[in-house]
Design an enzyme around this catalytic site. Structure first.
Site, PDB file in Angstrom:
ATOM      1  N   ARG A  40       0.826  -1.216   0.000  1.00  0.00           N
ATOM      2  CA  ARG A  40       0.000   0.000   0.000  1.00  0.00           C
ATOM      3  C   ARG A  40       0.858   1.263   0.000  1.00  0.00           C
ATOM      4  O   ARG A  40       0.463   2.274  -0.578  1.00  0.00           O
ATOM      5  CB  ARG A  40      -0.957  -0.015   1.195  1.00  0.00           C
ATOM      6  CG  ARG A  40      -2.145  -0.949   0.968  1.00  0.00           C
ATOM      7  CD  ARG A  40      -3.069  -0.984   2.154  1.00  0.00           C
ATOM      8  NE  ARG A  40      -4.314  -1.678   1.823  1.00  0.00           N
ATOM      9  CZ  ARG A  40      -5.170  -2.129   2.729  1.00  0.00           C
ATOM     10  NH1 ARG A  40      -4.919  -1.947   4.010  1.00  0.00           N
ATOM     11  NH2 ARG A  40      -6.269  -2.745   2.361  1.00  0.00           N
ATOM     12  N   LYS A 205     -17.916 -15.830   4.874  1.00  0.00           N
ATOM     13  CA  LYS A 205     -19.359 -15.716   5.063  1.00  0.00           C
ATOM     14  C   LYS A 205     -20.108 -15.310   3.797  1.00  0.00           C
ATOM     15  O   LYS A 205     -19.706 -14.389   3.088  1.00  0.00           O
ATOM     16  CB  LYS A 205     -19.666 -14.694   6.159  1.00  0.00           C
ATOM     17  CG  LYS A 205     -19.180 -15.110   7.543  1.00  0.00           C
ATOM     18  CD  LYS A 205     -19.554 -14.063   8.574  1.00  0.00           C
ATOM     19  CE  LYS A 205     -19.129 -14.480   9.971  1.00  0.00           C
ATOM     20  NZ  LYS A 205     -19.470 -13.453  10.978  1.00  0.00           N
ATOM     21  N   GLY A 361      -7.788  -7.264   0.023  1.00  0.00           N
ATOM     22  CA  GLY A 361      -8.015  -8.037   1.244  1.00  0.00           C
ATOM     23  C   GLY A 361      -7.236  -9.333   1.302  1.00  0.00           C
ATOM     24  O   GLY A 361      -6.058  -9.395   0.953  1.00  0.00           O
ATOM     25  N   GLY A 385     -12.861  -3.982   0.732  1.00  0.00           N
ATOM     26  CA  GLY A 385     -14.200  -3.536   1.132  1.00  0.00           C
ATOM     27  C   GLY A 385     -14.786  -2.540   0.157  1.00  0.00           C
ATOM     28  O   GLY A 385     -15.965  -2.620  -0.206  1.00  0.00           O
TER      29      GLY A 385
END
Length: 404
Positions: A40, A205, A361, A385
């Site tokens: 990053r 999930k 991620g 996200g």
């Protein structure tokens, strides 16, 4: 000296740059912190360098970790500022607070083409406050340090936070190179993808990916589903999933997605075999992986990866794709025994003749851990996200405010 993205000549101007410098750190015995992945920081360099080369006085603001609105030494940006200086090839000044005396003195001391980093913006409770007035008051203090604002932290543009959203309301603003590149790729994924268009979703999930599945069922040609989320789909089809991760409250939703896919001609590809163990990997216990059919998971076992047959099937489904979006690992990739499904997907993406996008991620982390060359992928997002929310069709506050 130099124009920047609609801001005009930035020479001599103080330009506040919101970067994403939220990198993983490892504590050292001497109490220091070592950066374990500087991706990053490297991604933030082009915008900062371009502004500095144009003569701007660059003030970088960023967060690290999740402090509770007060200083915590383990979340200090000091080591990040040092690494940024190494990458830029020039000394980077560091302010020990966000908007206080140190920040004001550090910014005042900058000359044309010089760069400073302010301490972790989340050390101030106004940054993440849900109260517009509190957030706005902090944004006023940040804006007072600058003449213009450049938004270049893609990993936070889905957050309505002071340094992302409110500052842009107070200063002439522009989109940084990183954010502009990310948005361009996401538009290619949603507005006019070259076909066949294949989406690979993993992670733990189903509920984390509901909006993406819902939105992309009308856009993608194939959805490949792995990771922990697959067991809710398998249960929805009537299969035993043992002790595997399961979201009982999403079974009807999964059934509706399977039916919608069948009705609209979108192919949802689920694993046909699963790597299981009787316990989740932890401690000193040696993993005891076993490959079983996806419809025959033992009652005392839990699925921890897609199996080799499924890995090959997923790779085959990606072979003729012209556009691919991948978000979420296929299994517990941090443990070698359960990393092969993720490896198979990553390997297949490196061979895509077209646009391959890794949605940040854990997927980006898996690429690093499994030893892949990052340049082999078309685009690796710096914001998982934010990418997902864009693909859900949600409005991103940090982008909307720039366009307004």
């Amino acid at each position: 000296m130099g124009e920047y993205a609609g801001l005009g000549d930035v020479a001599g101007k103080r330009v506040l740059v919101r970067s994403d410098l939220n990198v993983p750190l490892e504590a050292q015995p001497d109490g220091g912190q070592t950066i374990t992945d500087d991706k990053r920081i490297r991604a933030s360099v082009p915008t900062i360098r371009e502004l500095a080369d144009a003569g701007a006085r660059v003030v970088v603001v960023a967060h690290l970790g999740r402090p509770k609105g007060a200083p915590e030494e383990r979340y200090s940006l000091r080591p990040v500022a040092a690494r940024l200086g190494e990458l830029l090839g020039q000394e980077v000044a560091f302010a020990t607070d966000t908007v206080g005396d140190s920040a004001q003195e550090t910014v005042a001391g900058l000359g044309d083409g010089q760069v400073a980093v302010l301490e972790n913006v989340r050390f101030n409770p106004g940054e993440t406050s849900k109260d517009d007035a509190e957030r706005g008051a902090f944004a006023d203090q940040l804006a007072a340090l600058a003449d213009a604002f450049v938004s270049d932290g893609f990993g936070v543009v889905h957050r309505k936070q002071a340094s992302v959203y409110d500052v842009a309301l107070r200063l002439p603003h522009a989109m940084g190179k990183l954010v502009a590149a990310e948005i361009e790729v996401l538009r290619r994924l949603t507005e006019s993808p070259e076909r066949p268009y294949v989406v690979v979703l993993g992670g733990s999930k189903v509920s984390d990916k509901l909006g993406v599945i819902d939105n992309l069922l009308g856009k993608a040609d194939k959805l490949l589903i792995g990771g922990g989320m697959v067991f809710t789909f398998l249960k929805a089809e009537g299969h035993e999933v043992g002790k595997s991760l399961l979201e009982e409250d999403q079974l009807d939703t999964c059934r509706s997605y399977l039916q919608r896919a069948a009705d609209t001609g979108v192919e949802i590809v689920l694993p046909t075999d699963i790597v299981v163990d009787t316990e989740f990997p932890s401690g000193d216990r040696e993993p005891q992986p076993q490959v079983v059919a996806a419809d025959a998971i033992p009652a005392d076992a839990l699925g921890l990866d897609i199996g080799p047959e499924s890995g090959a099937a997923f790779a085959a489904a990606l072979a003729d794709a012209r556009t691919v979006f991948w978000n979420g690992p296929m299994g517990v990739f941090e443990v070698d025994a359960f990393a092969e499904g993720t490896r198979a997907v990553a390997e297949a993406l490196t061979k895509v003749d077209g646009l391959s996008v890794v949605g940040g991620g854990d997927s980006a982390a898996a690429i690093v851990r499994l030893g892949f060359d990052e340049s082999a992928f078309g685009h690796i997002s710096t914001g998982g996200g934010a990418s997902l929310e864009y693909l859900e069709g949600k409005e991103l506050p940090g982008i909307k405010v720039l366009e307004d």
